[in-house]
Design a protein around this motif. Sequence first.
Motif, PDB file in Angstrom:
ATOM      1  N   UNK A 110       6.375   5.018  -1.366  1.00 47.72           N
ATOM      2  CA  UNK A 110       5.487   4.816   0.215  1.00 47.72           C
ATOM      3  C   UNK A 110       6.226   3.409   1.027  1.00 47.72           C
ATOM      4  N   UNK A 111       6.293   3.594   2.000  1.00 52.15           N
ATOM      5  CA  UNK A 111       6.346   2.499   2.462  1.00 52.15           C
ATOM      6  C   UNK A 111       5.629   2.507   3.559  1.00 52.15           C
ATOM      7  N   UNK A 112       5.011   1.166   4.056  1.00 52.02           N
ATOM      8  CA  UNK A 112       4.041   0.599   4.553  1.00 52.02           C
ATOM      9  C   UNK A 112       4.637  -0.589   5.795  1.00 52.02           C
ATOM     10  N   UNK A 113       4.684  -0.023   7.258  1.00 50.12           N
ATOM     11  CA  UNK A 113       5.340  -0.499   8.203  1.00 50.12           C
ATOM     12  C   UNK A 113       4.349  -1.989   8.955  1.00 50.12           C
ATOM     13  N   UNK A 114       4.551  -2.301   9.396  1.00 50.25           N
ATOM     14  CA  UNK A 114       3.083  -3.152  10.570  1.00 50.25           C
ATOM     15  C   UNK A 114       3.994  -2.482  11.660  1.00 50.25           C
ATOM     16  N   UNK A 136       2.379  -7.721  13.507  1.00 49.08           N
ATOM     17  CA  UNK A 136       3.177  -7.144  11.747  1.00 49.08           C
ATOM     18  C   UNK A 136       2.277  -7.472  11.198  1.00 49.08           C
ATOM     19  N   UNK A 137       2.541  -9.029  10.613  1.00 43.83           N
ATOM     20  CA  UNK A 137       2.740  -9.995   9.496  1.00 43.83           C
ATOM     21  C   UNK A 137       0.975 -10.409   9.287  1.00 43.83           C
ATOM     22  N   UNK A 138       0.658 -10.496  10.274  1.00 43.06           N
ATOM     23  CA  UNK A 138      -1.227 -10.540  10.179  1.00 43.06           C
ATOM     24  C   UNK A 138      -2.011  -9.294   9.973  1.00 43.06           C
ATOM     25  N   UNK A 139      -1.667  -8.059  10.011  1.00 45.30           N
ATOM     26  CA  UNK A 139      -1.897  -7.130  10.007  1.00 45.30           C
ATOM     27  C   UNK A 139      -1.751  -6.375   8.510  1.00 45.30           C
ATOM     28  N   UNK A 140      -0.267  -6.548   8.304  1.00 46.29           N
ATOM     29  CA  UNK A 140       0.369  -5.823   6.883  1.00 46.29           C
ATOM     30  C   UNK A 140      -0.619  -7.144   6.325  1.00 46.29           C
TER      31      UNK A 140
END
Length: 359
Positions: A68-72, A14-18
């Motif tokens: 809006x929310x962006x989730x990994x 998650x942290x890497x792609x976000x």
Amino acid sequence: MTKKILVLPGDGIGPEIVAEATKLLNALRRDHGLDVELEEAPVGGAGYDAAGVPLPDDTLELAREADAVLLGAVGGPQYDTLDWELRPERGLLGLRAELNLFANLRPAILYPQLASASALKPEIVGGLDIMILRELTGGAYFGEPRGIRIRDDGVREGVNTIVYNEHEIERIARSGFDIAMKRGKRLCSVDKANVLEVSQLWREVVVRVAADFPQVELSHMYVDNAAMQLVRAPKQFDVIVTENMFGDILSDAAAMLTGSIGMLPSASLNSEGRGMYEPIHGSAPDIAGQGVANPLATLLSVSMMLRYSLKEGALAERVDVAVSRVLDRGLRTPDIWTEDCEKVGTVAMGDAVVAALEP
Ligand code: IPM
Ligand code: MG
């Protein structure tokens, strides 16, 4: 007015792609006039580590305030032994329920550049472009009663309940027809009406709503047949609308048609069009921290966010084109790599997309 985006990196990859998505959003802000501010908060296992629960109050509050929310992604083996309510997945389900994100859009598009990465023959999947609309706040995921109980004779039994009321069915059906109107005007409602009463009601309500959309061609399919048709002749579908658990399963199957689950974005919307955007793949703990995860599903989720919540259709198009250009250039993360291409990592892929944005 400046729009607020809440960024929830989560766990695993998650942290890497976000981080790549944040890079993209900052580039759009710097060079393309996007007026947003970003804030970050922990959710899932990261929420548990930071605040002892998968959906900390502060995170939920920020999510409610955001446009809006962006989730990994959430989840990881180190959290598998936690109590049910503390598991990372509860954070995700909590956000869906609390923000009332009932409409989950999962497009399955095969990029022509990736035709050889699909497990299916090019003539079966070439040009594939379908939309799976999954109901996201009802059915077995949330139905009561639920739990593991002990019968009078001492035997334990597990219970979940698939329940939908007609209002819930009607609103997701309307979303399905609306989406079909903007696409190929064909809607396939997937159910199990030969066995389940909840599906009988589903079908009845979908048929009722269809009267308001005479231009849309409606069909019905049992979920078992739909699973088969998806791998037999997927191009027969335009929009599929289905309940929560069927949609969970069918969207993973559809993902594989496109070569890699690492390519597929999603949008989860409420009735005001506010939403949460996330790649449909999970946290992939096996490759976390190695810098090899495919960030494209997350970058394409940013594109969906631009389109659906921020009303920046032109910028969304710019992101889509940039992704396509990078694929044209032959850049591939390991999940979509084939012999004739150049293998790159997460950061290089993100950099390439940003560089390919039109001025
Ligand atoms: C998905 C996932 C989730 C779901 C899990 C992580 C709870 O599989 O978004 O498809 O089942 O909805
Ligand atoms: Mg799933």
